[in-house]
Design a protein around this motif. Structure first.
Motif, PDB file in Angstrom:
ATOM      1  N   GLY A  19       0.494  -1.312  -0.066  1.00 11.53           N
ATOM      2  CA  GLY A  19      -0.194  -0.125   0.427  1.00 11.53           C
ATOM      3  C   GLY A  19       0.943   1.380   0.411  1.00 11.53           C
ATOM      4  O   GLY A  19       0.300   2.316   0.032  1.00 11.53           O
ATOM      5  N   GLN A  20       2.289   0.907   0.643  1.00 12.02           N
ATOM      6  CA  GLN A  20       3.437   2.599   0.433  1.00 12.02           C
ATOM      7  C   GLN A  20       3.966   2.542  -1.261  1.00 12.02           C
ATOM      8  O   GLN A  20       3.965   3.680  -0.571  1.00 12.02           O
ATOM      9  N   ASN A  21       3.239   1.734  -1.990  1.00 13.86           N
ATOM     10  CA  ASN A  21       4.254   2.490  -3.158  1.00 13.86           C
ATOM     11  C   ASN A  21       2.366   2.743  -4.431  1.00 13.86           C
ATOM     12  O   ASN A  21       3.052   2.851  -5.366  1.00 13.86           O
ATOM     13  N   THR A  22       1.352   3.292  -3.699  1.00 15.82           N
ATOM     14  CA  THR A  22       0.848   3.194  -4.637  1.00 15.82           C
ATOM     15  C   THR A  22      -0.038   4.800  -4.057  1.00 15.82           C
ATOM     16  O   THR A  22       0.286   5.522  -3.225  1.00 15.82           O
ATOM     17  N   PHE A  23      -0.099   5.822  -4.763  1.00 17.64           N
ATOM     18  CA  PHE A  23      -0.710   7.018  -5.079  1.00 17.64           C
ATOM     19  C   PHE A  23      -1.976   7.418  -5.690  1.00 17.64           C
ATOM     20  O   PHE A  23      -2.423   6.936  -5.353  1.00 17.64           O
ATOM     21  N   ASP A  24      -2.080   8.627  -5.322  1.00 18.46           N
ATOM     22  CA  ASP A  24      -3.711   9.067  -5.747  1.00 18.46           C
ATOM     23  C   ASP A  24      -3.463   9.931  -6.925  1.00 18.46           C
ATOM     24  O   ASP A  24      -2.154  10.862  -7.030  1.00 18.46           O
ATOM     25  N   LEU A  25      -4.417  10.141  -7.578  1.00 15.60           N
ATOM     26  CA  LEU A  25      -4.115  11.082  -8.738  1.00 15.60           C
ATOM     27  C   LEU A  25      -4.920  11.412  -8.456  1.00 15.60           C
ATOM     28  O   LEU A  25      -6.983  11.309  -8.592  1.00 15.60           O
TER      29      LEU A  25
END
Length: 138
Positions: A19-25
């Protein structure tokens, strides 16, 4: 028993790490001419999939001249966005008798195509970390 506890700890740590390697757009769409229908938006992650197979897609009813979409869980990488104003809410980008779209549409980087849609190359942007925001004018 110790092996089971160790396995459970490793499993939960891997879940947290993923989960730490995902980001929001955040995609802000401006300049919506008519407050009616819906906005359909799609995100693509590769040139070969552009305008064919989206990674994520959403639809929102238009209630003002601006609308914002939040896409969660994207990894670092190169993406492109396409969207259109589905004025009559039929779920399709309507076109005239020669195939030219008759409903407003737009792409990331506000890219414009010549004799067709712009290329992935013209529309692409990078998500490198943290939240990323783009603005598209319809």
């Amino acid at each position: 028993m110790k092996q089971q506890i160790l396995f459970i700890m490793i499993f939960f740590c891997s879940l947290l790490a993923s989960g730490q390697n995902t980001f929001d757009l955040i995609v802000k769409v401006e300049n919506i001419k008519e407050v009616k229908g819906s906005l359909m938006i799609a995100i693509y992650d590769h040139e070969d999939h552009f305008l064919v197979k989206e990674v994520m897609g959403k639809r929102k009813a238009i209630e003002s001249n601006q609308i914002e979409f939040l896409f969660e869980g994207l990894g670092k990488g190169t993406y492109a966005v396409s969207l259109f104003h589905d004025e009559n809410d039929n779920g399709e980008l309507d076109s005239n008798f020669i195939g030219i779209p008759s409903e407003p549409y737009a792409f990331s980087n506000n890219a414009k195509g010549m004799f067709g849609p712009p290329s992935f190359e013209q529309c692409k942007f990078e998500i490198k970390g943290s939240a990323h925001e783009i603005v598209i004018s319809l």
